[in-house]
Scaffold this active site. Structure first.
Site, PDB file in Angstrom:
ATOM      1  N   ASP A 200      55.386  -5.274 -14.376  1.00 22.64           N
ATOM      2  CA  ASP A 200      55.570  -4.200 -15.443  1.00 22.64           C
ATOM      3  C   ASP A 200      57.233  -3.658 -15.048  1.00 22.64           C
ATOM      4  OD1 ASP A 200      55.083  -3.351 -12.546  1.00 22.64           O
ATOM      5  OD2 ASP A 200      53.215  -2.321 -13.097  1.00 22.64           O
TER       6      ASP A 200
ATOM      7  N   ASP B 222      44.261   5.515  -8.666  1.00 23.57           N
ATOM      8  CA  ASP B 222      43.303   5.953  -9.589  1.00 23.57           C
ATOM      9  C   ASP B 222      42.583   4.634 -10.426  1.00 23.57           C
ATOM     10  OD1 ASP B 222      45.237   4.630 -11.103  1.00 23.57           O
ATOM     11  OD2 ASP B 222      45.776   6.438 -12.357  1.00 23.57           O
TER      12      ASP B 222
ATOM     13  N   HIS C 181      44.323   1.799 -11.132  1.00 26.55           N
ATOM     14  CA  HIS C 181      45.263   1.185 -12.000  1.00 26.55           C
ATOM     15  C   HIS C 181      45.681  -0.178 -11.240  1.00 26.55           C
ATOM     16  CE1 HIS C 181      48.918   3.576 -10.696  1.00 26.55           C
ATOM     17  NE2 HIS C 181      49.087   2.289 -10.145  1.00 26.55           N
TER      18      HIS C 181
ATOM     19  N   GLU D 280      46.596   2.036 -16.767  1.00 21.50           N
ATOM     20  CA  GLU D 280      45.926   3.529 -16.491  1.00 21.50           C
ATOM     21  C   GLU D 280      44.539   3.344 -16.819  1.00 21.50           C
ATOM     22  OE1 GLU D 280      47.378   5.099 -14.075  1.00 21.50           O
ATOM     23  OE2 GLU D 280      49.442   5.530 -14.721  1.00 21.50           O
TER      24      GLU D 280
HETATM   25  C1  F6R Z   1      53.511  -2.166  -9.559  1.00 18.25           C
HETATM   26  C2  F6R Z   1      52.190  -2.144  -9.904  1.00 18.25           C
HETATM   27  C3  F6R Z   1      51.246  -0.919  -9.614  1.00 18.25           C
HETATM   28  C4  F6R Z   1      51.275  -0.754  -8.170  1.00 18.25           C
HETATM   29  C5  F6R Z   1      50.191   0.283  -7.838  1.00 18.25           C
HETATM   30  C6  F6R Z   1      50.256   0.296  -5.961  1.00 18.25           C
HETATM   31  O1  F6R Z   1      54.246  -3.374 -10.066  1.00 18.25           O
HETATM   32  O2  F6R Z   1      52.016  -2.709 -11.084  1.00 18.25           O
HETATM   33  O3  F6R Z   1      50.170  -1.027 -10.257  1.00 18.25           O
HETATM   34  O4  F6R Z   1      50.762  -2.096  -7.553  1.00 18.25           O
HETATM   35  O5  F6R Z   1      50.598   1.338  -8.260  1.00 18.25           O
HETATM   36  O6  F6R Z   1      51.397   1.005  -5.780  1.00 18.25           O
HETATM   37  P1  F6R Z   1      51.619   0.984  -4.109  1.00 18.25           P
HETATM   38  O7  F6R Z   1      51.838  -0.567  -3.670  1.00 18.25           O
HETATM   39  O8  F6R Z   1      53.194   1.445  -3.871  1.00 18.25           O
HETATM   40  O9  F6R Z   1      50.637   1.620  -3.515  1.00 18.25           O
END
Ligand code: F6R
Length: 242
Positions: free
Chosen positions: A66, A134, A136, A141
């Site tokens: 992303d 959450d 995701h 989301e």
């Molecule tokens: C990042 C992504 C997000 C993260 C998620 C967890 O490329 O796609 O889904 O993997 O938000 O973030 P962290 O690892 O910072 O807790």
């Protein structure tokens, strides 16, 4: 099929995950990569392995999950920059082998479609994922339809709030949209490796592994994938009952 490994702490999460990644670090492989804090320990071990064992990325392709809409690749908080600062600048991967969705352009929908087409032409061998508190994965989301490919999605209020700290001190507004591989894109990967640590992930981990498969918890779609490894620390696993 989901194989779950529970280890002591985030250091061991990275070590176990690196062991799973290692057989894929060879010519011809396609890696799906993630940003955020979860994969950082793995990227450190990949850099160490490159330096000490000469593991080469010259013939490896990477596709990131992303990117924020509106951030140029030079922006300090862009995921393109994150990947260079934390991995790509320290290994021998050629720039043309690197793919990160672009959040800048006239027609983002067409760009997302082109990204999905590239994923079809170069199927991902192993997709590394973190998990949002959450539920995701990528920037999908809760409520994102499972059949979506790479698309532009709105970030939830809580994700925007979480990100504000990175943008406030730059005096900038926090992005509210992202280009992301969709649940359907992620499911096309031959293998999935998800890592999560810390108590704030425990609820999402439970939903992903023990909850119903529902678009309300995007990560629950992984229950339908044939080959998933989930590596957790004790805190992230603390609400699991099975
Ligand atoms: C990042 C992504 C997000 C993260 C998620 C967890 O490329 O796609 O889904 O993997 O938000 O973030 P962290 O690892 O910072 O807790």
């Amino acid at each position: 099929m989901i194989d779950i490994k529970i280890v002591k702490d985030k250091k061991e999460v990275a070590e176990e995950a690196f062991k799973v990644m290692k057989p894929y670090l060879q010519p011809g492989k396609v890696l799906g990569l993630a940003t955020g804090s979860s994969p950082l320990g793995i990227y450190e071990l990949m850099i160490k392995d490159h330096k000490e064992n000469g593991t080469s990325y010259k013939d490896i392709l990477t596709f990131n999950l992303d990117e924020y809409v509106g951030l140029p690749i030079t922006h300090r908080e862009s995921y393109y920059r994150f990947m260079h600062d934390n991995l790509f600048n320290y290994i021998d991967i050629p720039e043309e082998n690197i793919h990160v969705p672009s959040g800048i352009g006239e027609d983002l929908d067409a760009q997302c479609e082109a990204y999905e087409k590239m994923l079809d032409e170069h199927p991902v061998d192993i997709q590394l994922l973190g998990l949002g508190s959450d539920g995701h994965i990528g920037f999908n989301e809760p409520g994102t339809p499972f059949d979506q490919g790479t698309h532009v999605g709105d970030l939830t209020e809580s994700t925007i709030r979480d990100n504000q700290r990175f943008f406030n001190d730059l005096g900038e507004t926090t992005p509210t949209r992202a280009c992301t591989m969709g649940p359907a894109s992620i499911m096309k990967s031959k293998k999935i490796l998800l890592v999560a640590y810390g108590a704030n992930k425990a609820e999402a981990v439970k939903g992903m592994l023990e909850g119903p498969v529902t678009e309300d918890c995007p990560a629950s779609i992984l229950q339908r994938h044939a080959d998933v490894t989930v590596i957790l620390d004790e805190e992230a696993a603390s609400l699991l009952t099975k």
